[in-house]
Design a protein around this motif. Structure first.
Motif, PDB file in Angstrom:
ATOM      1  N   GLN A 268       0.830  -1.203   0.000  1.00 22.54           N
ATOM      2  CA  GLN A 268       0.000   0.000   0.000  1.00 22.54           C
ATOM      3  C   GLN A 268       0.867   1.257   0.000  1.00 22.54           C
ATOM      4  O   GLN A 268       0.588   2.219  -0.725  1.00 22.54           O
ATOM      5  N   ARG A 269       1.910   1.253   0.789  1.00 21.69           N
ATOM      6  CA  ARG A 269       2.807   2.418   0.847  1.00 21.69           C
ATOM      7  C   ARG A 269       3.561   2.579  -0.472  1.00 21.69           C
ATOM      8  O   ARG A 269       3.719   3.698  -0.980  1.00 21.69           O
ATOM      9  N   ILE A 270       4.060   1.469  -1.024  1.00 19.36           N
ATOM     10  CA  ILE A 270       4.775   1.531  -2.299  1.00 19.36           C
ATOM     11  C   ILE A 270       3.872   2.086  -3.385  1.00 19.36           C
ATOM     12  O   ILE A 270       4.275   2.963  -4.174  1.00 19.36           O
ATOM     13  N   ARG A 271       2.639   1.596  -3.441  1.00 23.01           N
ATOM     14  CA  ARG A 271       1.705   2.037  -4.480  1.00 23.01           C
ATOM     15  C   ARG A 271       1.357   3.507  -4.326  1.00 23.01           C
ATOM     16  O   ARG A 271       1.219   4.238  -5.322  1.00 23.01           O
ATOM     17  N   SER A 272       1.197   3.968  -3.091  1.00 27.67           N
ATOM     18  CA  SER A 272       0.853   5.371  -2.876  1.00 27.67           C
ATOM     19  C   SER A 272       2.003   6.295  -3.279  1.00 27.67           C
ATOM     20  O   SER A 272       1.769   7.431  -3.693  1.00 27.67           O
ATOM     21  N   LYS A 273       3.241   5.807  -3.188  1.00 22.05           N
ATOM     22  CA  LYS A 273       4.404   6.622  -3.544  1.00 22.05           C
ATOM     23  C   LYS A 273       4.731   6.556  -5.034  1.00 22.05           C
ATOM     24  O   LYS A 273       5.069   7.566  -5.650  1.00 22.05           O
ATOM     25  N   LEU A 274       4.646   5.367  -5.618  1.00 25.35           N
ATOM     26  CA  LEU A 274       5.108   5.167  -6.990  1.00 25.35           C
ATOM     27  C   LEU A 274       3.984   5.112  -8.017  1.00 25.35           C
ATOM     28  O   LEU A 274       4.261   5.225  -9.218  1.00 25.35           O
ATOM     29  N   GLY A 275       2.739   4.939  -7.566  1.00 30.80           N
ATOM     30  CA  GLY A 275       1.658   4.724  -8.526  1.00 30.80           C
ATOM     31  C   GLY A 275       1.683   3.307  -9.046  1.00 30.80           C
ATOM     32  O   GLY A 275       2.596   2.520  -8.752  1.00 30.80           O
ATOM     33  N   ASP A 276       0.710   2.946  -9.859  1.00 30.34           N
ATOM     34  CA  ASP A 276       0.604   1.573 -10.342  1.00 30.34           C
ATOM     35  C   ASP A 276       1.732   1.209 -11.301  1.00 30.34           C
ATOM     36  O   ASP A 276       2.328   0.132 -11.203  1.00 30.34           O
ATOM     37  N   THR A 277       2.040   2.094 -12.238  1.00 36.62           N
ATOM     38  CA  THR A 277       3.091   1.777 -13.207  1.00 36.62           C
ATOM     39  C   THR A 277       4.447   1.676 -12.532  1.00 36.62           C
ATOM     40  O   THR A 277       5.237   0.766 -12.814  1.00 36.62           O
ATOM     41  N   GLY A 278       4.757   2.587 -11.620  1.00 30.30           N
ATOM     42  CA  GLY A 278       6.020   2.521 -10.897  1.00 30.30           C
ATOM     43  C   GLY A 278       6.136   1.272 -10.057  1.00 30.30           C
ATOM     44  O   GLY A 278       7.215   0.674  -9.951  1.00 30.30           O
ATOM     45  N   THR A 279       5.022   0.856  -9.448  1.00 28.09           N
ATOM     46  CA  THR A 279       5.020  -0.360  -8.637  1.00 28.09           C
ATOM     47  C   THR A 279       5.324  -1.578  -9.498  1.00 28.09           C
ATOM     48  O   THR A 279       6.098  -2.462  -9.111  1.00 28.09           O
ATOM     49  N   ARG A 280       4.727  -1.623 -10.685  1.00 28.06           N
ATOM     50  CA  ARG A 280       4.965  -2.763 -11.578  1.00 28.06           C
ATOM     51  C   ARG A 280       6.383  -2.761 -12.137  1.00 28.06           C
ATOM     52  O   ARG A 280       6.953  -3.826 -12.427  1.00 28.06           O
ATOM     53  N   ALA A 281       6.973  -1.580 -12.277  1.00 31.93           N
ATOM     54  CA  ALA A 281       8.331  -1.488 -12.811  1.00 31.93           C
ATOM     55  C   ALA A 281       9.350  -2.160 -11.891  1.00 31.93           C
ATOM     56  O   ALA A 281      10.404  -2.611 -12.354  1.00 31.93           O
ATOM     57  N   ILE A 282       9.044  -2.243 -10.599  1.00 31.65           N
ATOM     58  CA  ILE A 282       9.983  -2.861  -9.656  1.00 31.65           C
ATOM     59  C   ILE A 282      10.293  -4.292 -10.073  1.00 31.65           C
ATOM     60  O   ILE A 282      11.456  -4.717 -10.077  1.00 31.65           O
ATOM     61  N   ASP A 283       9.278  -5.050 -10.450  1.00 30.27           N
ATOM     62  CA  ASP A 283       9.490  -6.449 -10.812  1.00 30.27           C
ATOM     63  C   ASP A 283      10.296  -6.560 -12.096  1.00 30.27           C
ATOM     64  O   ASP A 283      11.168  -7.435 -12.217  1.00 30.27           O
ATOM     65  N   VAL A 284      10.028  -5.699 -13.051  1.00 30.93           N
ATOM     66  CA  VAL A 284      10.733  -5.748 -14.329  1.00 30.93           C
ATOM     67  C   VAL A 284      12.233  -5.530 -14.125  1.00 30.93           C
ATOM     68  O   VAL A 284      13.067  -6.253 -14.685  1.00 30.93           O
ATOM     69  N   VAL A 285      12.579  -4.560 -13.296  1.00 21.68           N
ATOM     70  CA  VAL A 285      13.990  -4.239 -13.057  1.00 21.68           C
ATOM     71  C   VAL A 285      14.667  -5.299 -12.193  1.00 21.68           C
ATOM     72  O   VAL A 285      15.775  -5.761 -12.490  1.00 21.68           O
ATOM     73  N   THR A 286      14.013  -5.712 -11.113  1.00 20.77           N
ATOM     74  CA  THR A 286      14.652  -6.645 -10.184  1.00 20.77           C
ATOM     75  C   THR A 286      14.770  -8.048 -10.756  1.00 20.77           C
ATOM     76  O   THR A 286      15.672  -8.805 -10.357  1.00 20.77           O
ATOM     77  N   THR A 287      13.894  -8.433 -11.693  1.00 21.97           N
ATOM     78  CA  THR A 287      14.033  -9.739 -12.345  1.00 21.97           C
ATOM     79  C   THR A 287      15.335  -9.806 -13.125  1.00 21.97           C
ATOM     80  O   THR A 287      16.061 -10.813 -13.085  1.00 21.97           O
ATOM     81  N   LEU A 288      15.650  -8.734 -13.831  1.00 18.54           N
ATOM     82  CA  LEU A 288      16.905  -8.690 -14.576  1.00 18.54           C
ATOM     83  C   LEU A 288      18.100  -8.743 -13.617  1.00 18.54           C
ATOM     84  O   LEU A 288      19.059  -9.503 -13.828  1.00 18.54           O
ATOM     85  N   LEU A 289      18.040  -7.967 -12.561  1.00 18.73           N
ATOM     86  CA  LEU A 289      19.119  -7.963 -11.571  1.00 18.73           C
ATOM     87  C   LEU A 289      19.292  -9.335 -10.933  1.00 18.73           C
ATOM     88  O   LEU A 289      20.407  -9.826 -10.725  1.00 18.73           O
ATOM     89  N   PHE A 290      18.158  -9.965 -10.653  1.00 12.36           N
ATOM     90  CA  PHE A 290      18.070 -11.268  -9.998  1.00 12.36           C
ATOM     91  C   PHE A 290      18.941 -12.312 -10.689  1.00 12.36           C
ATOM     92  O   PHE A 290      19.735 -13.018 -10.069  1.00 12.36           O
ATOM     93  N   ILE A 291      18.818 -12.379 -12.007  1.00 13.07           N
ATOM     94  CA  ILE A 291      19.501 -13.447 -12.739  1.00 13.07           C
ATOM     95  C   ILE A 291      20.883 -13.017 -13.203  1.00 13.07           C
ATOM     96  O   ILE A 291      21.799 -13.834 -13.338  1.00 13.07           O
ATOM     97  N   LEU A 292      21.103 -11.717 -13.391  1.00 19.86           N
ATOM     98  CA  LEU A 292      22.411 -11.237 -13.813  1.00 19.86           C
ATOM     99  C   LEU A 292      23.464 -11.417 -12.723  1.00 19.86           C
ATOM    100  O   LEU A 292      24.634 -11.672 -13.016  1.00 19.86           O
ATOM    101  N   VAL A 293      23.068 -11.257 -11.476  1.00 18.65           N
ATOM    102  CA  VAL A 293      24.014 -11.375 -10.368  1.00 18.65           C
ATOM    103  C   VAL A 293      24.676 -12.752 -10.365  1.00 18.65           C
ATOM    104  O   VAL A 293      25.902 -12.867 -10.213  1.00 18.65           O
ATOM    105  N   SER A 294      23.880 -13.803 -10.549  1.00 23.89           N
ATOM    106  CA  SER A 294      24.449 -15.157 -10.599  1.00 23.89           C
ATOM    107  C   SER A 294      25.253 -15.367 -11.877  1.00 23.89           C
ATOM    108  O   SER A 294      26.292 -16.043 -11.865  1.00 23.89           O
ATOM    109  N   ALA A 295      24.789 -14.783 -12.980  1.00 20.89           N
ATOM    110  CA  ALA A 295      25.513 -14.922 -14.244  1.00 20.89           C
ATOM    111  C   ALA A 295      26.908 -14.319 -14.155  1.00 20.89           C
ATOM    112  O   ALA A 295      27.863 -14.834 -14.739  1.00 20.89           O
ATOM    113  N   LEU A 296      27.039 -13.245 -13.400  1.00 25.72           N
ATOM    114  CA  LEU A 296      28.321 -12.556 -13.273  1.00 25.72           C
ATOM    115  C   LEU A 296      29.173 -13.102 -12.132  1.00 25.72           C
ATOM    116  O   LEU A 296      30.299 -12.639 -11.928  1.00 25.72           O
TER     117      LEU A 296
END
Length: 403
Positions: A268-296
């Motif tokens: 609820q706090r994240i959504r109130s600060k970032l809005g719906d699109t910003g909230t959804r962007a978190i998953d898009v960015v962190t998914t890439l980070l998630f798998i790149l860390v192990s790759a590197l």
């Protein structure tokens, strides 16, 4: 949402208990495959057997939900999962047989399809639309504590000592869920006859630009996630990598759970600060980070931190999209549309889970991680271009949301 709403609290218990039971069995099978010395390809086969149920049965389950009701489908999923738990309780050496592991994996996958799809469509029949964001956050928070956090932690503690105790705990959770599952206050009557309208959910996803964008994105991200959950098993076990032992697999997945817990209760706090699109962007960015860390090959601390961040992104995406679908899709088509979204999207999880093990055998673990980072890269690019088409202004919580 009033705390006295018994049906919602009962559904919260059900989500926690069933989520724990199905998740711990879902995690136990690939982990057990690795512990018993099977190859990365075999681990991928077992993980793929679980994930294949989404592309095989997703649309059929969605049609059944809209045709026959949500609660019966949820109970059917619990019964199927209980069969898997009983099989391990009766046959202690079941994990030694690869074909049996794959067969039981398919059953776990079917139970997941039934319970995951029906749980998302039951909620609108329990509460009003103005409470959906908060209701989804509440249910996902409970599931996160028990499934994403509790299940891998218990797996880590018990896998080295007693495999049967894992499945006994799962069986208890399934029985509790079966008994506590509430009956919806409202019921959306079915207008279907036979298999007419079977593909209406998929057609709606393709017709609406916003839903189509979400489906493409979740498919790409799920491919990377599926690969991570397969590759992390040998990555954690191999001496030249993390060398954590069997319990280490559970602890790494627990890190994802910790992030999911933060995301669910901070939604609820994240959504109130970032809005719906910003909230959804978190998953898009962190998914890439998630798998790149192990790759590197950045080490254990970085892997754990990226797992926590990915957990935050995954659960906030799930809550946001679930509420959006519940608010914008008619009740009589909701089951088929949610199922089609998961059918397409979670087919990516199947592809990542089943193909990444073979890729690791051919290319090496870190190269396989890097290969399956490509779908996440594509998701970042597509989201960046598509976000203005489904963007919403910063969310202003209603009085009902903050009650």
């Amino acid at each position: 949402m009033k705390h006295s709403d018994t049906a919602v609290w009962r559904m919260t218990i059900v989500m926690a208990a069933s989520g724990f039971a199905i998740t711990i069995m879902k995690l136990a099978l690939p982990a057990l495959t690795g512990v018993l010395g099977h190859s990365s390809t075999s681990i991928g086969l077992v993980a793929g057997s679980i994930a294949v149920s989404w592309p095989l049965f997703g649309l059929l389950v969605g049609w059944g939900l809209d045709r026959y009701g949500r609660a019966p489908a949820f109970r059917a999923g619990l019964i199927i999962a209980a069969i898997v738990a009983v099989a391990f309780l009766i046959k202690a050496d079941a994990g030694e047989h690869l074909l049996l592991l794959c067969a039981l994996g398919v059953l776990i996958g079917v139970s997941e399809v039934l319970t995951e799809t029906s749980s998302q469509t039951i909620l609108p029949d329990l509460i009003g639309q103005e409470h959906l964001h908060k209701g989804n956050s509440m249910l996902q928070g409970a599931k996160t504590i028990s499934a994403t956090l509790g299940a891998p932690l218990v797996l880590a503690l018990l896998l080295d000592y007693s495999v049967q105790s894992i499945f006994l705990l799962a069986f208890i959770g399934l029985i509790l869920s079966f008994l506590v599952l509430p009956r919806p206050k409202r019921f959306t009557p079915s207008t279907q006859k036979g298999f007419r309208g079977f593909f209406d959910g998929a057609k709606l996803l393709w017709k609406r630009r916003d839903l189509r964008a979400f489906t493409v994105l979740v498919t790409l991200m799920a491919t990377s996630w599926g690969a991570w959950f397969t590759l992390i098993v040998p990555f954690a076990l191999q001496a030249e990598q993390l060398d954590l032992g069997a319990s280490g697999v559970g602890y790494l997945v627990t890190a994802v759970g910790c992030g999911s817990l933060l995301g669910a209760f901070g939604y609820q706090r994240i959504r109130s600060k970032l809005g719906d699109t910003g909230t959804r962007a978190i998953d898009v960015v962190t998914t890439l980070l998630f798998i790149l860390v192990s790759a590197l090959g950045l080490g254990l601390t970085s892997v754990l931190l990226s797992a926590v961040l990915a957990g935050i992104g995954g659960v906030t995406w799930m809550i946001s999209i679930a509420a959006y679908q519940q608010q914008t899709i008619s009740g009589e088509a909701l089951g088929r549309t949610v199922a089609a979204y998961r059918w397409m999207g979670w087919s990516g999880f199947f592809a990542g889970a089943s193909l990444s093990g073979l890729s690791a055998e051919m290319l090496g673990l870190q190269s396989a991680f890097l290969l399956f980072a490509l779908p996440a890269v594509a998701a970042v690019i597509i989201f960046w271009r598509a976000a203005p088409d489904h963007a919403q202004t910063r969310a202003t919580p209603t009085a009902a949301d903050t009650a």
